[in-house]
Design a protein around this motif. Structure first.
Motif, PDB file in Angstrom:
ATOM      1  N   ARG A 198     105.871  28.098  45.944  1.00 30.42           N
ATOM      2  CA  ARG A 198     104.489  28.455  45.613  1.00 30.42           C
ATOM      3  C   ARG A 198     103.824  29.178  46.776  1.00 30.42           C
ATOM      4  O   ARG A 198     103.114  30.174  46.588  1.00 30.42           O
ATOM      5  CB  ARG A 198     103.701  27.183  45.264  1.00 30.42           C
ATOM      6  N   GLY A 199     104.074  28.701  47.992  1.00 31.16           N
ATOM      7  CA  GLY A 199     103.469  29.340  49.157  1.00 31.16           C
ATOM      8  C   GLY A 199     103.966  30.757  49.367  1.00 31.16           C
ATOM      9  O   GLY A 199     103.177  31.674  49.633  1.00 31.16           O
ATOM     10  N   VAL A 200     105.289  30.962  49.241  1.00 30.98           N
ATOM     11  CA  VAL A 200     105.866  32.301  49.430  1.00 30.98           C
ATOM     12  C   VAL A 200     105.364  33.251  48.344  1.00 30.98           C
ATOM     13  O   VAL A 200     105.028  34.413  48.603  1.00 30.98           O
ATOM     14  CB  VAL A 200     107.397  32.223  49.433  1.00 30.98           C
ATOM     15  N   GLN A 201     105.300  32.762  47.114  1.00 30.59           N
ATOM     16  CA  GLN A 201     104.833  33.609  46.012  1.00 30.59           C
ATOM     17  C   GLN A 201     103.410  34.083  46.249  1.00 30.59           C
ATOM     18  O   GLN A 201     103.084  35.262  46.059  1.00 30.59           O
ATOM     19  CB  GLN A 201     104.932  32.834  44.697  1.00 30.59           C
ATOM     20  N   ARG A 202     102.552  33.180  46.688  1.00 33.82           N
ATOM     21  CA  ARG A 202     101.152  33.550  46.916  1.00 33.82           C
ATOM     22  C   ARG A 202     101.020  34.503  48.103  1.00 33.82           C
ATOM     23  O   ARG A 202     100.278  35.486  48.043  1.00 33.82           O
ATOM     24  CB  ARG A 202     100.325  32.284  47.164  1.00 33.82           C
ATOM     25  N   GLU A 203     101.752  34.195  49.178  1.00 32.05           N
ATOM     26  CA  GLU A 203     101.640  35.012  50.383  1.00 32.05           C
ATOM     27  C   GLU A 203     102.097  36.440  50.143  1.00 32.05           C
ATOM     28  O   GLU A 203     101.496  37.398  50.635  1.00 32.05           O
ATOM     29  CB  GLU A 203     102.451  34.380  51.514  1.00 32.05           C
ATOM     30  N   ARG A 204     103.165  36.588  49.350  1.00 27.88           N
ATOM     31  CA  ARG A 204     103.728  37.929  49.124  1.00 27.88           C
ATOM     32  C   ARG A 204     103.179  38.612  47.873  1.00 27.88           C
ATOM     33  O   ARG A 204     103.472  39.774  47.627  1.00 27.88           O
ATOM     34  CB  ARG A 204     105.247  37.834  49.029  1.00 27.88           C
ATOM     35  N   GLY A 205     102.426  37.882  47.068  1.00 26.84           N
ATOM     36  CA  GLY A 205     101.891  38.485  45.860  1.00 26.84           C
ATOM     37  C   GLY A 205     102.951  38.834  44.836  1.00 26.84           C
ATOM     38  O   GLY A 205     102.830  39.832  44.113  1.00 26.84           O
ATOM     39  N   LEU A 206     104.009  38.025  44.760  1.00 29.15           N
ATOM     40  CA  LEU A 206     105.106  38.288  43.840  1.00 29.15           C
ATOM     41  C   LEU A 206     104.768  37.798  42.431  1.00 29.15           C
ATOM     42  O   LEU A 206     103.983  36.878  42.248  1.00 29.15           O
ATOM     43  CB  LEU A 206     106.371  37.566  44.311  1.00 29.15           C
ATOM     44  N   GLY A 207     105.402  38.426  41.454  1.00 35.30           N
ATOM     45  CA  GLY A 207     105.428  37.857  40.114  1.00 35.30           C
ATOM     46  C   GLY A 207     106.633  36.945  40.004  1.00 35.30           C
ATOM     47  O   GLY A 207     107.716  37.276  40.489  1.00 35.30           O
ATOM     48  N   CYS A 208     106.458  35.774  39.393  1.00 36.05           N
ATOM     49  CA  CYS A 208     107.564  34.821  39.238  1.00 36.05           C
ATOM     50  C   CYS A 208     107.648  34.348  37.795  1.00 36.05           C
ATOM     51  O   CYS A 208     106.620  34.067  37.166  1.00 36.05           O
ATOM     52  CB  CYS A 208     107.366  33.601  40.132  1.00 36.05           C
ATOM     53  N   VAL A 209     108.870  34.285  37.277  1.00 33.93           N
ATOM     54  CA  VAL A 209     109.147  33.635  36.001  1.00 33.93           C
ATOM     55  C   VAL A 209     110.176  32.558  36.290  1.00 33.93           C
ATOM     56  O   VAL A 209     111.296  32.859  36.710  1.00 33.93           O
ATOM     57  CB  VAL A 209     109.671  34.613  34.936  1.00 33.93           C
ATOM     58  N   HIS A 210     109.805  31.304  36.088  1.00 37.24           N
ATOM     59  CA  HIS A 210     110.578  30.145  36.531  1.00 37.24           C
ATOM     60  C   HIS A 210     110.894  29.281  35.310  1.00 37.24           C
ATOM     61  O   HIS A 210     109.985  28.736  34.683  1.00 37.24           O
ATOM     62  CB  HIS A 210     109.715  29.386  37.550  1.00 37.24           C
ATOM     63  N   VAL A 211     112.169  29.197  34.966  1.00 37.22           N
ATOM     64  CA  VAL A 211     112.612  28.362  33.846  1.00 37.22           C
ATOM     65  C   VAL A 211     112.841  26.937  34.342  1.00 37.22           C
ATOM     66  O   VAL A 211     113.506  26.724  35.365  1.00 37.22           O
ATOM     67  CB  VAL A 211     113.903  28.926  33.232  1.00 37.22           C
ATOM     68  N   THR A 212     112.282  25.971  33.641  1.00 43.43           N
ATOM     69  CA  THR A 212     112.460  24.573  34.015  1.00 43.43           C
ATOM     70  C   THR A 212     112.336  23.683  32.791  1.00 43.43           C
ATOM     71  O   THR A 212     111.693  24.062  31.797  1.00 43.43           O
ATOM     72  CB  THR A 212     111.411  24.142  35.077  1.00 43.43           C
ATOM     73  N   HIS A 213     112.961  22.512  32.859  1.00 42.69           N
ATOM     74  CA  HIS A 213     112.769  21.505  31.808  1.00 42.69           C
ATOM     75  C   HIS A 213     111.865  20.379  32.298  1.00 42.69           C
ATOM     76  O   HIS A 213     111.583  19.439  31.561  1.00 42.69           O
ATOM     77  CB  HIS A 213     114.122  20.910  31.391  1.00 42.69           C
ATOM     78  N   ASP A 214     111.399  20.466  33.552  1.00 42.16           N
ATOM     79  CA  ASP A 214     110.653  19.397  34.202  1.00 42.16           C
ATOM     80  C   ASP A 214     109.152  19.667  34.107  1.00 42.16           C
ATOM     81  O   ASP A 214     108.643  20.595  34.744  1.00 42.16           O
ATOM     82  CB  ASP A 214     111.080  19.319  35.675  1.00 42.16           C
ATOM     83  N   PRO A 215     108.395  18.870  33.335  1.00 41.24           N
ATOM     84  CA  PRO A 215     106.961  19.142  33.202  1.00 41.24           C
ATOM     85  C   PRO A 215     106.194  18.980  34.503  1.00 41.24           C
ATOM     86  O   PRO A 215     105.233  19.711  34.753  1.00 41.24           O
ATOM     87  CB  PRO A 215     106.493  18.119  32.151  1.00 41.24           C
ATOM     88  N   GLU A 216     106.609  18.054  35.372  1.00 41.12           N
ATOM     89  CA  GLU A 216     105.933  17.895  36.657  1.00 41.12           C
ATOM     90  C   GLU A 216     106.079  19.160  37.501  1.00 41.12           C
ATOM     91  O   GLU A 216     105.123  19.632  38.128  1.00 41.12           O
ATOM     92  CB  GLU A 216     106.504  16.689  37.406  1.00 41.12           C
ATOM     93  N   GLU A 217     107.277  19.717  37.508  1.00 38.98           N
ATOM     94  CA  GLU A 217     107.541  20.951  38.246  1.00 38.98           C
ATOM     95  C   GLU A 217     106.715  22.098  37.685  1.00 38.98           C
ATOM     96  O   GLU A 217     106.100  22.870  38.432  1.00 38.98           O
ATOM     97  CB  GLU A 217     109.036  21.259  38.149  1.00 38.98           C
ATOM     98  N   ALA A 218     106.682  22.210  36.368  1.00 42.57           N
ATOM     99  CA  ALA A 218     105.934  23.284  35.732  1.00 42.57           C
ATOM    100  C   ALA A 218     104.441  23.163  36.001  1.00 42.57           C
ATOM    101  O   ALA A 218     103.769  24.153  36.316  1.00 42.57           O
ATOM    102  CB  ALA A 218     106.201  23.282  34.226  1.00 42.57           C
ATOM    103  N   MET A 219     103.903  21.945  35.898  1.00 47.27           N
ATOM    104  CA  MET A 219     102.474  21.747  36.127  1.00 47.27           C
ATOM    105  C   MET A 219     102.101  22.065  37.568  1.00 47.27           C
ATOM    106  O   MET A 219     101.029  22.613  37.844  1.00 47.27           O
ATOM    107  CB  MET A 219     102.090  20.304  35.793  1.00 47.27           C
ATOM    108  N   ALA A 220     102.985  21.739  38.514  1.00 50.68           N
ATOM    109  CA  ALA A 220     102.686  21.942  39.929  1.00 50.68           C
ATOM    110  C   ALA A 220     102.746  23.413  40.324  1.00 50.68           C
ATOM    111  O   ALA A 220     102.022  23.845  41.228  1.00 50.68           O
ATOM    112  CB  ALA A 220     103.663  21.137  40.787  1.00 50.68           C
ATOM    113  N   LEU A 221     103.579  24.196  39.662  1.00 47.10           N
ATOM    114  CA  LEU A 221     103.828  25.575  40.083  1.00 47.10           C
ATOM    115  C   LEU A 221     103.047  26.626  39.307  1.00 47.10           C
ATOM    116  O   LEU A 221     102.630  27.639  39.863  1.00 47.10           O
ATOM    117  CB  LEU A 221     105.314  25.891  39.961  1.00 47.10           C
ATOM    118  N   ALA A 222     102.862  26.416  38.024  1.00 51.22           N
ATOM    119  CA  ALA A 222     102.484  27.513  37.140  1.00 51.22           C
ATOM    120  C   ALA A 222     101.004  27.852  37.178  1.00 51.22           C
ATOM    121  O   ALA A 222     100.139  26.982  37.218  1.00 51.22           O
ATOM    122  CB  ALA A 222     102.884  27.172  35.704  1.00 51.22           C
ATOM    123  N   ASP A 223     100.734  29.165  37.158  1.00 50.89           N
ATOM    124  CA  ASP A 223      99.420  29.669  36.756  1.00 50.89           C
ATOM    125  C   ASP A 223      99.372  29.754  35.233  1.00 50.89           C
ATOM    126  O   ASP A 223      98.347  29.473  34.624  1.00 50.89           O
ATOM    127  CB  ASP A 223      99.174  31.073  37.319  1.00 50.89           C
TER     128      ASP A 223
END
Length: 333
Positions: A198-223
């Motif tokens: 999350r920190g690297v994505q914000r700092e670099r202004g990257l677009g990210c598409v992250h596949v996961t089955h973990d709702p905790e992971e998704a809630m913590a990362l996703a816009d």
């Protein structure tokens, strides 16, 4: 009149064009394997410089979606546009993105430094500029420079994952595609790398598409959270909004546990129920410590109700209450 029209129309058109040019757009994408649909006419617009998590059960089409965007699969119909550029027909190496696979896909015969420097070397970066880019990428992911000459086999799983991420960052990709990148890691390391991503994505202004089955992971990362089921779009939007007000019982359960409201009048998140003196009478069937909270199974009017709270009650019988605004009117599916 003509000059006024010419001034007004481009402003409206330009706004739409700018929005489309700064996004990943899937327009009616569909894909089948052996006659069995994997994606059904999927249409989505995901903003650049945003973090999107794609969730869904096995067979929902989330990895197929990622592979189509990455160029590793060819859709049967529909189109993919990235930041205004049509990607259809381009091989993976000619797309301005980098895919991080679940198995990291590091080159076993190359050192950490050579793995990280692989993409910029292909782009023609050499000498001091290449060494500087590799060093910066390793620093960005928190890797000790002393590991630069090691081979991947001499690294832990977490270190290998960081090397894979550093390799992605060392290139010139504007988007990262991540296929369950944290699934094979233990819980503390997952949490640390989640914060790093999350920190690297914000700092670099990257677009990210992250596949996961973990709702905790998704809630913590996703816009933006995208939820698929059987190749169809079930929901998308801000993760907190989907958690608080899921559009269906199916989506609600994918994002976390739901329990029946005492008396059977709808559903509620277990943490939204409160143990009180008085209230609806309930018998404590069991209590389990989850670390930072307790999960209680209560019996209310002959039905089981799950409550999550800070501490277990001392008595075998308790009262429970809730805010009516937290109740969810979701139909059984």
């Amino acid at each position: 009149a003509a000059p006024r029209r010419l001034r007004a129309l481009p402003r409206v058109g330009a706004s739409a064009l700018i929005a489309a040019a700064m996004a990943l757009v899937l327009d009616g994408v569909h894909k089948s394997y052996g006659g069995r649909p994997a994606l059904h006419d999927l249409s989505l617009t995901l903003p650049s410089a945003g973090y999107t998590c794609v969730m869904g059960p096995s067979g929902s089409g989330k990895t197929t979606l990622l592979r189509i965007v990455g160029g590793f699969e060819v859709q049967d119909g529909g189109g993919v546009t990235l930041d205004g550029d049509r990607l259809d027909g381009r091989p993976p190496e000619r797309r301005p993105l980098h895919t991080l696979f679940q198995d990291y896909a590091l080159f076993p015969h190359l050192s950490v430094a050579d793995n990280v420097g692989f993409a910029p070397r292909i782009l023609g970066v050499r000498g001091a500029a290449l060494r500087s880019r590799v060093s910066q990428a390793l620093a960005d992911v928190g890797l000790d420079p002393a590991l630069a000459e090691r081979k991947p086999i001499g690294l832990s799983g977490g270190e290998q994952q960081r090397v894979a991420l550093a390799r992605a960052l060392a290139g010139e990709a504007r988007w990262l595609l991540l296929d369950e990148p944290l699934a094979a890691l233990d819980r503390p390391l997952r949490a640390a790398l989640r914060r790093l991503l999350r920190g690297v994505q914000r700092e670099r202004g990257l677009g990210c598409v992250h596949v996961t089955h973990d709702p905790e992971e998704a809630m913590a990362l996703a816009d933006t959270l995208v939820i698929l089921g059987e190749g169809r779009l079930l929901a998308h939007g801000p993760p907190q909004a989907l958690y608080d007000r899921p559009p269906s019982l199916r989506v609600g359960r994918l994002l976390g546990e739901l329990t029946r409201i005492p008396g059977g009048r709808g559903w509620i998140r277990p943490e939204r129920l409160r143990i009180v003196d008085g209230g609806a009478a309930a018998r404590v069937r069991s209590a389990a410590c989850l670390g930072d909270r307790w999960e209680l199974e209560l019996e209310v009017e002959g039905s089981a109700v799950i409550v999550r709270c800070a501490a277990p009650p001392a008595a075998e019988s308790v009262g429970i209450e809730w805010d009516p605004a937290d109740a969810l009117d979701l139909d059984e599916e």
